[in-house]
Design an enzyme around this catalytic site. Structure first.
Site, PDB file in Angstrom:
ATOM      1  N   TYR A 151     -35.617 109.865 -62.279  1.00 51.14           N
ATOM      2  CA  TYR A 151     -35.622 108.857 -61.193  1.00 51.14           C
ATOM      3  C   TYR A 151     -36.570 107.697 -61.553  1.00 51.14           C
ATOM      4  O   TYR A 151     -36.369 106.561 -61.142  1.00 51.14           O
ATOM      5  CB  TYR A 151     -35.995 109.515 -59.860  1.00 51.14           C
ATOM      6  CG  TYR A 151     -35.506 108.736 -58.652  1.00 51.14           C
ATOM      7  CD1 TYR A 151     -34.155 108.426 -58.507  1.00 51.14           C
ATOM      8  CD2 TYR A 151     -36.401 108.292 -57.683  1.00 51.14           C
ATOM      9  CE1 TYR A 151     -33.713 107.703 -57.404  1.00 51.14           C
ATOM     10  CE2 TYR A 151     -35.959 107.580 -56.583  1.00 51.14           C
ATOM     11  CZ  TYR A 151     -34.617 107.289 -56.449  1.00 51.14           C
ATOM     12  OH  TYR A 151     -34.186 106.566 -55.360  1.00 51.14           O
ATOM     13  N   LYS A 158     -39.217 103.065 -54.781  1.00 53.76           N
ATOM     14  CA  LYS A 158     -39.131 103.673 -53.440  1.00 53.76           C
ATOM     15  C   LYS A 158     -40.521 103.861 -52.830  1.00 53.76           C
ATOM     16  O   LYS A 158     -40.688 103.755 -51.613  1.00 53.76           O
ATOM     17  CB  LYS A 158     -38.378 105.007 -53.490  1.00 53.76           C
ATOM     18  CG  LYS A 158     -36.887 104.863 -53.814  1.00 53.76           C
ATOM     19  CD  LYS A 158     -36.123 103.974 -52.838  1.00 53.76           C
ATOM     20  CE  LYS A 158     -34.624 104.049 -53.029  1.00 53.76           C
ATOM     21  NZ  LYS A 158     -33.894 102.996 -52.311  1.00 53.76           N
TER      22      LYS A 158
HETATM   23  P1  NAP Z   1     -24.183 102.204 -53.304  1.00 53.48           P
HETATM   24  O1  NAP Z   1     -22.949 102.456 -52.566  1.00 53.48           O
HETATM   25  O2  NAP Z   1     -24.073 101.886 -54.762  1.00 53.48           O
HETATM   26  O3  NAP Z   1     -25.036 101.102 -52.534  1.00 53.48           O
HETATM   27  C1  NAP Z   1     -26.030 100.318 -53.157  1.00 53.48           C
HETATM   28  C2  NAP Z   1     -25.754  98.911 -52.750  1.00 53.48           C
HETATM   29  O4  NAP Z   1     -26.781  98.021 -53.204  1.00 53.48           O
HETATM   30  C3  NAP Z   1     -24.438  98.406 -53.343  1.00 53.48           C
HETATM   31  O5  NAP Z   1     -23.671  97.829 -52.313  1.00 53.48           O
HETATM   32  C4  NAP Z   1     -24.926  97.375 -54.341  1.00 53.48           C
HETATM   33  O6  NAP Z   1     -23.979  96.372 -54.649  1.00 53.48           O
HETATM   34  C5  NAP Z   1     -26.100  96.835 -53.567  1.00 53.48           C
HETATM   35  N1  NAP Z   1     -26.884  95.892 -54.363  1.00 53.48           N
HETATM   36  C6  NAP Z   1     -27.413  96.072 -55.600  1.00 53.48           C
HETATM   37  N2  NAP Z   1     -27.994  94.923 -56.006  1.00 53.48           N
HETATM   38  C7  NAP Z   1     -27.846  94.024 -54.985  1.00 53.48           C
HETATM   39  C8  NAP Z   1     -28.219  92.668 -54.801  1.00 53.48           C
HETATM   40  N3  NAP Z   1     -28.888  91.980 -55.726  1.00 53.48           N
HETATM   41  N4  NAP Z   1     -27.889  92.059 -53.623  1.00 53.48           N
HETATM   42  C9  NAP Z   1     -27.212  92.717 -52.684  1.00 53.48           C
HETATM   43  N5  NAP Z   1     -26.805  93.990 -52.802  1.00 53.48           N
HETATM   44  C10 NAP Z   1     -27.129  94.638 -53.946  1.00 53.48           C
HETATM   45  O7  NAP Z   1     -25.146 103.500 -53.265  1.00 53.48           O
HETATM   46  P2  NAP Z   1     -25.893 104.223 -52.048  1.00 53.48           P
HETATM   47  O8  NAP Z   1     -26.253 105.558 -52.574  1.00 53.48           O
HETATM   48  O9  NAP Z   1     -25.112 104.086 -50.805  1.00 53.48           O
HETATM   49  O10 NAP Z   1     -27.249 103.399 -51.944  1.00 53.48           O
HETATM   50  C11 NAP Z   1     -27.716 102.806 -50.750  1.00 53.48           C
HETATM   51  C12 NAP Z   1     -29.204 103.035 -50.594  1.00 53.48           C
HETATM   52  O11 NAP Z   1     -29.434 104.420 -50.362  1.00 53.48           O
HETATM   53  C13 NAP Z   1     -30.032 102.676 -51.823  1.00 53.48           C
HETATM   54  O12 NAP Z   1     -31.249 102.098 -51.410  1.00 53.48           O
HETATM   55  C14 NAP Z   1     -30.287 104.032 -52.444  1.00 53.48           C
HETATM   56  O13 NAP Z   1     -31.449 104.047 -53.265  1.00 53.48           O
HETATM   57  C15 NAP Z   1     -30.471 104.845 -51.196  1.00 53.48           C
HETATM   58  N6  NAP Z   1     -30.404 106.298 -51.364  1.00 53.48           N
HETATM   59  C16 NAP Z   1     -29.308 106.863 -51.974  1.00 53.48           C
HETATM   60  C17 NAP Z   1     -29.265 108.226 -52.140  1.00 53.48           C
HETATM   61  C18 NAP Z   1     -28.114 108.881 -52.851  1.00 53.48           C
HETATM   62  O14 NAP Z   1     -28.261 110.006 -53.341  1.00 53.48           O
HETATM   63  N7  NAP Z   1     -26.960 108.246 -52.917  1.00 53.48           N
HETATM   64  C19 NAP Z   1     -30.315 109.046 -51.682  1.00 53.48           C
HETATM   65  C20 NAP Z   1     -31.403 108.441 -51.048  1.00 53.48           C
HETATM   66  C21 NAP Z   1     -31.436 107.061 -50.897  1.00 53.48           C
HETATM   67  P3  NAP Z   1     -23.293  96.473 -56.126  1.00 53.48           P
HETATM   68  O15 NAP Z   1     -22.442  97.689 -56.110  1.00 53.48           O
HETATM   69  O16 NAP Z   1     -22.540  95.210 -56.238  1.00 53.48           O
HETATM   70  O17 NAP Z   1     -24.399  96.564 -57.138  1.00 53.48           O
END
Ligand code: NAP
Length: 251
Positions: A151, A158
């Site tokens: 990570y 984070k």
């Molecule tokens: P996701 O569907 O890939 O969402 C991440 C989003 O961030 C995507 O829409 C991505 O767009 C966007 N992004 C990246 N760079 C950006 C920028 N410069 N401007 C605007 N948007 C941008 O994955 P997710 O898992 O749902 O992630 C959402 C949040 O949850 C993140 O903060 C992640 O760290 C957190 N989280 C996820 C998990 C897990 O296991 N999935 C667990 C805990 C926390 P693009 O696709 O165009 O890059």
């Protein structure tokens, strides 16, 4: 039946596809009667997010790359808002697999800019629109306080994000704006697939977590509903875990 988010308008940043946590949150917000505005990053995602927006009944969809000042300026032109969901993070794939000590300066700064500083930029643009108070929330992960293999740079981001939540909550509280983070258990999304050996993490969590299963995005979304609604009115500056209880486990 009155719904929990009746009369509220929510801006949700971070829908990339139907697996995004932000999309689960948009669905839950609509179920509870909120008006929902979605943003996407870049032309590449336009069609997908427009289709998802139509499916969920979003009132508005527009492009917002949180690293572009002109896109952030567009946020400030929205009308009254009650809720903002920041569901955005990014790190270079190589920084999620090589030794942490090898993280490049550029990779480190990029992760901080997109995953941490953007919460400040978004809060700065949208807090003035929360004229009757509101709720800002972001998504975080256990790697902020524990060392989780691979990570790396995102764990440091984070940690910064959770500290930013506390500082923002302290400043915006007098405007009746609450700021919180939801710490979700691992969920297979596009971002998560960037983490090396992610499926091994899913296996480990489902075998060790008190609930003996992985996190369902709908559970994360229901916590977002709680925070967005008046039920969460006394909660700010906090990190709330939705991870089947995994974070309490030691040996
Ligand atoms: P996701 O569907 O890939 O969402 C991440 C989003 O961030 C995507 O829409 C991505 O767009 C966007 N992004 C990246 N760079 C950006 C920028 N410069 N401007 C605007 N948007 C941008 O994955 P997710 O898992 O749902 O992630 C959402 C949040 O949850 C993140 O903060 C992640 O760290 C957190 N989280 C996820 C998990 C897990 O296991 N999935 C667990 C805990 C926390 P693009 O696709 O165009 O890059």
């Amino acid at each position: 039946m009155p719904q929990l988010l009746d009369g509220k308008t929510a801006l949700i940043l971070g829908v990339a596809n139907k697996w995004s946590l932000a999309y689960a949150i948009a669905q839950a917000f609509r179920r509870e009667g909120a008006k929902v505005i979605l943003t996407f990053q870049g032309e590449r995602l336009k069609q997908t997010v427009e289709e998802l927006g139509a499916e969920v009944g979003a009132a508005q969809i527009f492009e917002c790359d949180v690293t572009k000042p002109e896109d952030l300026a567009r946020l400030a032109e929205l009308g009254r808002l009650d809720v903002v969901v920041h569901s955005i993070a990014f790190a270079n794939r190589e920084d999620l697999s090589r030794p942490f000590v090898e993280t490049s300066r550029d990779g480190f700064l990029l992760a901080q800019e997109v995953s941490v500083y953007s919460l400040l930029s978004v809060a700065r643009a949208t807090a003035p629109l929360m004229t009757d108070g509101g709720a800002i929330m972001t998504l975080t992960y256990l790697g902020s306080t524990r060392v989780l293999t691979n990570y790396n740079v995102m764990g440091v981001a984070k940690a910064g994000l959770e500290a930013a939540v506390r500082y923002l909550a302290s400043e915006l509280g007098e405007k009746k704006i609450r700021v919180n983070a939801i710490s979700a258990g691992p969920v297979k999304t596009a971002s998560a697939r960037g983490i090396k050996d992610f499926s091994k993490i899913l296996e480990l969590v489902s075998s060790k977590a008190p609930l003996r299963r992985n996190t369902d995005p709908a559970e994360v979304a229901d916590m977002a509903v709680f925070l967005a609604s008046d039920l969460g009115r006394g909660v700010t500056g906090d990190v709330l875990f939705v991870d089947s209880g995994f974070h309490i486990m030691g040996l």
